[in-house]
Design a protein around this motif. Structure first.
Motif, PDB file in Angstrom:
ATOM      1  N   ILE A 179       0.852  -1.191   0.000  1.00  0.00           N
ATOM      2  CA  ILE A 179       0.000   0.000   0.000  1.00  0.00           C
ATOM      3  C   ILE A 179       0.888   1.241   0.000  1.00  0.00           C
ATOM      4  O   ILE A 179       1.858   1.321   0.757  1.00  0.00           O
ATOM      5  N   GLN A 180       0.521   2.211  -0.823  1.00  0.00           N
ATOM      6  CA  GLN A 180       1.236   3.484  -0.821  1.00  0.00           C
ATOM      7  C   GLN A 180       0.400   4.503  -0.067  1.00  0.00           C
ATOM      8  O   GLN A 180      -0.728   4.813  -0.471  1.00  0.00           O
ATOM      9  N   LEU A 181       0.933   5.005   1.026  1.00  0.00           N
ATOM     10  CA  LEU A 181       0.263   6.053   1.784  1.00  0.00           C
ATOM     11  C   LEU A 181       0.971   7.380   1.527  1.00  0.00           C
ATOM     12  O   LEU A 181       2.092   7.606   1.976  1.00  0.00           O
ATOM     13  N   ASP A 182       0.327   8.248   0.757  1.00  0.00           N
ATOM     14  CA  ASP A 182       0.917   9.549   0.467  1.00  0.00           C
ATOM     15  C   ASP A 182       0.950  10.412   1.725  1.00  0.00           C
ATOM     16  O   ASP A 182       0.149  10.217   2.657  1.00  0.00           O
ATOM     17  N   ARG A 206      -8.300  -2.385   8.246  1.00  0.00           N
ATOM     18  CA  ARG A 206      -9.627  -2.213   7.649  1.00  0.00           C
ATOM     19  C   ARG A 206      -9.544  -1.489   6.313  1.00  0.00           C
ATOM     20  O   ARG A 206     -10.262  -1.830   5.362  1.00  0.00           O
ATOM     21  N   LEU A 207      -8.676  -0.484   6.227  1.00  0.00           N
ATOM     22  CA  LEU A 207      -8.506   0.237   4.969  1.00  0.00           C
ATOM     23  C   LEU A 207      -7.935  -0.667   3.882  1.00  0.00           C
ATOM     24  O   LEU A 207      -8.334  -0.578   2.715  1.00  0.00           O
ATOM     25  N   ASP A 208      -7.011  -1.535   4.274  1.00  0.00           N
ATOM     26  CA  ASP A 208      -6.424  -2.471   3.323  1.00  0.00           C
ATOM     27  C   ASP A 208      -7.518  -3.355   2.711  1.00  0.00           C
ATOM     28  O   ASP A 208      -7.596  -3.521   1.479  1.00  0.00           O
ATOM     29  N   GLN A 209      -8.376  -3.907   3.549  1.00  0.00           N
ATOM     30  CA  GLN A 209      -9.458  -4.769   3.066  1.00  0.00           C
ATOM     31  C   GLN A 209     -10.436  -3.987   2.198  1.00  0.00           C
ATOM     32  O   GLN A 209     -10.873  -4.465   1.146  1.00  0.00           O
ATOM     33  N   ALA A 210     -10.777  -2.772   2.629  1.00  0.00           N
ATOM     34  CA  ALA A 210     -11.751  -1.971   1.878  1.00  0.00           C
ATOM     35  C   ALA A 210     -11.197  -1.527   0.526  1.00  0.00           C
ATOM     36  O   ALA A 210     -11.920  -1.530  -0.482  1.00  0.00           O
ATOM     37  N   SER A 211      -9.929  -1.150   0.490  1.00  0.00           N
ATOM     38  CA  SER A 211      -9.345  -0.703  -0.779  1.00  0.00           C
ATOM     39  C   SER A 211      -9.214  -1.858  -1.764  1.00  0.00           C
ATOM     40  O   SER A 211      -9.405  -1.675  -2.976  1.00  0.00           O
ATOM     41  N   LEU A 212      -8.904  -3.053  -1.252  1.00  0.00           N
ATOM     42  CA  LEU A 212      -8.845  -4.221  -2.128  1.00  0.00           C
ATOM     43  C   LEU A 212     -10.229  -4.550  -2.685  1.00  0.00           C
ATOM     44  O   LEU A 212     -10.376  -4.864  -3.875  1.00  0.00           O
ATOM     45  N   ALA A 214     -12.727  -2.507  -3.107  1.00  0.00           N
ATOM     46  CA  ALA A 214     -13.184  -1.459  -4.022  1.00  0.00           C
ATOM     47  C   ALA A 214     -12.239  -1.247  -5.200  1.00  0.00           C
ATOM     48  O   ALA A 214     -12.575  -0.506  -6.126  1.00  0.00           O
ATOM     49  N   GLN A 215     -11.080  -1.914  -5.152  1.00  0.00           N
ATOM     50  CA  GLN A 215     -10.056  -1.729  -6.195  1.00  0.00           C
ATOM     51  C   GLN A 215      -9.704  -0.246  -6.353  1.00  0.00           C
ATOM     52  O   GLN A 215      -9.620   0.285  -7.461  1.00  0.00           O
ATOM     53  N   ARG A 216      -9.494   0.410  -5.214  1.00  0.00           N
ATOM     54  CA  ARG A 216      -9.141   1.829  -5.211  1.00  0.00           C
ATOM     55  C   ARG A 216      -7.926   2.053  -4.317  1.00  0.00           C
ATOM     56  O   ARG A 216      -7.704   1.320  -3.356  1.00  0.00           O
ATOM     57  N   ARG A 217      -7.142   3.074  -4.672  1.00  0.00           N
ATOM     58  CA  ARG A 217      -6.034   3.483  -3.818  1.00  0.00           C
ATOM     59  C   ARG A 217      -6.583   4.190  -2.585  1.00  0.00           C
ATOM     60  O   ARG A 217      -7.693   4.707  -2.583  1.00  0.00           O
ATOM     61  N   ILE A 218      -5.763   4.204  -1.526  1.00  0.00           N
ATOM     62  CA  ILE A 218      -6.155   4.921  -0.309  1.00  0.00           C
ATOM     63  C   ILE A 218      -5.754   6.383  -0.482  1.00  0.00           C
ATOM     64  O   ILE A 218      -4.576   6.746  -0.379  1.00  0.00           O
ATOM     65  N   THR A 219      -6.746   7.197  -0.785  1.00  0.00           N
ATOM     66  CA  THR A 219      -6.560   8.639  -0.934  1.00  0.00           C
ATOM     67  C   THR A 219      -7.358   9.340   0.157  1.00  0.00           C
ATOM     68  O   THR A 219      -8.115   8.710   0.908  1.00  0.00           O
ATOM     69  N   VAL A 220      -7.232  10.657   0.227  1.00  0.00           N
ATOM     70  CA  VAL A 220      -8.004  11.397   1.223  1.00  0.00           C
ATOM     71  C   VAL A 220      -9.505  11.234   0.993  1.00  0.00           C
ATOM     72  O   VAL A 220     -10.252  10.959   1.946  1.00  0.00           O
ATOM     73  N   PRO A 221     -10.019  11.380  -0.236  1.00  0.00           N
ATOM     74  CA  PRO A 221     -11.457  11.148  -0.433  1.00  0.00           C
ATOM     75  C   PRO A 221     -11.888   9.728  -0.051  1.00  0.00           C
ATOM     76  O   PRO A 221     -12.959   9.537   0.554  1.00  0.00           O
ATOM     77  N   PHE A 222     -11.063   8.731  -0.395  1.00  0.00           N
ATOM     78  CA  PHE A 222     -11.404   7.350  -0.029  1.00  0.00           C
ATOM     79  C   PHE A 222     -11.438   7.192   1.493  1.00  0.00           C
ATOM     80  O   PHE A 222     -12.360   6.575   2.048  1.00  0.00           O
ATOM     81  N   LEU A 223     -10.457   7.758   2.164  1.00  0.00           N
ATOM     82  CA  LEU A 223     -10.387   7.662   3.620  1.00  0.00           C
ATOM     83  C   LEU A 223     -11.575   8.365   4.265  1.00  0.00           C
ATOM     84  O   LEU A 223     -12.201   7.828   5.191  1.00  0.00           O
TER      85      LEU A 223
END
Length: 235
Positions: A179-182, A206-212, A214-223
């Motif tokens: 995971i890349q956390l900017d 939890r974010l790891d599971q949710a991003s997988l 949703a097939q989305r990167r962890i960004t501020v809007p996603f978080l």
């Protein structure tokens, strides 16, 4: 009698020595590890603010001692109703970890029960590991002899990781999962989600599971969306 919980419930997966990020607490960690593995190591009293890792180290010591074949018990005093009865019911432990000692301050019956337990442990050759949010002299204990006994333990003041250290741990944990956390994500998280490191690492799970999913990167809007949907608003 104290309740014996299943091992899977008693020893959380993350609360092991290998998951403890020592920071300025390396000496305390080494001493607790020695107590978990050696029968003649000095008894230890840990104190520090919430989030400093007191409970983590107590549970880690129990896990390590249990893995080495020792009989262990972990007693979180703040969660117990009749603390005096629970303390008097402790028997047969080779390592006993007593958490949140401040919870018995002012309860004379519980203080006497802990004093008796301390003396029994000395006579039986058991090991005790204590944790509280203050030093023995700062706890509002009504029993001077108990304060004296606790003060005779080897004491360590635990210091929570600072923001830079917590950011580094989160980044390293994220990188290990691919995971890349900017920095912008971490800036947003640390300004709005005031939690200790353990809670932040659980959030990362939890974010790891949710991003997988949703097939989305962890960004501020996603978080932001994830926390809103999870009904876990930033504090």
């Amino acid at each position: 009698m104290t309740t014996q919980l299943p091992l899977a419930l008693r020893w959380p997966r993350r609360q092991r020595f290998e998951h403890f990020h020592a920071g300025a607490n390396a000496a305390a960690v080494a001493a607790v590890q020695a107590l978990a593995g050696e029968t003649d190591a000095p008894w230890i009293y840990l104190h520090g603010a919430p989030g400093s890792g007191r409970s983590h180290l107590l549970v880690a010591a129990c896990q390590a001692a249990h893995a080495a074949g020792r009989v262990v018990q972990y007693l979180p005093l703040s969660t117990l109703g009749d603390k005096a009865t629970a303390l008097r019911g402790v028997v047969g432990s080779e390592l006993l970890a007593l958490d949140d000692l401040g919870a018995i301050a002012g309860d004379r019956d519980a203080e006497h029960a802990l004093f008796d337990l301390y003396n029994r442990a000395k006579a039986d050759g058991s090991a005790l590991l204590f944790a509280a949010d203050a030093t023995p002299s700062q706890l509002e204990l009504t029993l001077p002899d108990l304060r004296s006994r606790l003060g005779a333990c080897t004491q360590f003041a635990l210091k929570p990781l600072d923001d830079d250290e917590r950011r580094a741990v989160l980044k390293a944990q994220a990188t290990s999962r691919g995971i890349q956390l900017d920095d912008s994500v971490l800036d947003w998280l640390f300004s709005r989600y005031a939690r200790d490191l353990g809670a932040l690492l659980e959030l990362l799970d939890r974010l790891d599971q949710a991003s997988l999913a949703a097939q989305r990167r962890i960004t501020v809007p996603f978080l932001r969306d994830f926390l809103r949907q999870a009904d876990d608003p930033p504090t």
